[in-house]
Design a protein around this motif. Structure first.
Motif, mmCIF file in Angstrom:
data_model
loop_
_atom_site.group_PDB
_atom_site.id
_atom_site.type_symbol
_atom_site.label_atom_id
_atom_site.label_comp_id
_atom_site.label_asym_id
_atom_site.label_seq_id
_atom_site.Cartn_x
_atom_site.Cartn_y
_atom_site.Cartn_z
ATOM 1 N N UNK A 31 -19.403 7.372 -45.227
ATOM 2 C CA UNK A 31 -18.021 7.089 -45.626
ATOM 3 C C UNK A 31 -17.805 5.578 -45.612
ATOM 4 N N UNK A 32 -17.376 5.036 -46.736
ATOM 5 C CA UNK A 32 -17.088 3.605 -46.817
ATOM 6 C C UNK A 32 -15.819 3.295 -46.030
ATOM 7 N N UNK A 33 -15.765 2.115 -45.458
ATOM 8 C CA UNK A 33 -14.630 1.743 -44.621
ATOM 9 C C UNK A 33 -13.301 1.929 -45.350
ATOM 10 N N UNK A 34 -13.228 1.499 -46.568
ATOM 11 C CA UNK A 34 -11.976 1.573 -47.313
ATOM 12 C C UNK A 34 -11.494 2.983 -47.597
ATOM 13 N N UNK A 35 -12.387 3.968 -47.531
ATOM 14 C CA UNK A 35 -11.985 5.344 -47.824
ATOM 15 C C UNK A 35 -11.955 6.241 -46.586
#
Length: 141
Positions: A31-35
């Motif tokens: 999971x990317x930080x922004x999402x």
């Protein structure tokens, strides 16, 4: 050895407000930080140390460390981070109230708050790790 994870997650889901995401390390993989969902707490196994081992090597008492990382995102006052700190502080208080001194059947003593890594702040995200120690026994068959 890792059976405590599901118990800790269940306890936090029961005790924290419904809008808080309670996630395991597996939930966060890729999971990317922004999402990533926020507000959240991430339950992460941090390792163990042997407290005592029987002379025949067939049983040991372990001290496990579990991190519960409070993750919030608040871009209001992003440069100073005061809004994110306020949000994280309230959530951290809830985590501490839910876990500190809690006695699970699978552990020898109640969970104990212990030293944790430093907090991190980036682009409105604030991560505050809280560390808890649990004493368990392991035995060979």
């Amino acid at each position: 050895m890792l059976q405590l994870e599901s118990h800790i997650i269940a306890r936090l889901r029961e005790r924290l407000p419904g809008h808080v995401h309670v996630l395991s390390a597996a939930d966060l993989a890729g999971v990317a930080e922004g999402s990533q969902p926020t507000p959240a707490v991430h339950v992460v196994y941090q390792g163990y140390r042997v407290i005592e081992s029987r002379p025949d090597g067939r049983a040991a008492r372990l001290q496990q460390t579990w991190l519960v990382v409070v993750a919030v995102r608040n871009v209001r006052d992003a440069s100073a981070g005061s809004a994110a700190r306020s949000d994280a502080g309230l959530l951290a208080d809830g985590v501490i109230a839910a876990l500190m001194g809690w006695k699970l059947d699978a552990v020898n003593k109640p969970l104990k708050l212990t030293n944790a890594p430093a907090a991190g702040f980036r682009a409105g995200f604030l991560y505050v790790p809280l560390a808890f120690e649990a004493e368990t026994d392991v035995r060979s068959a």
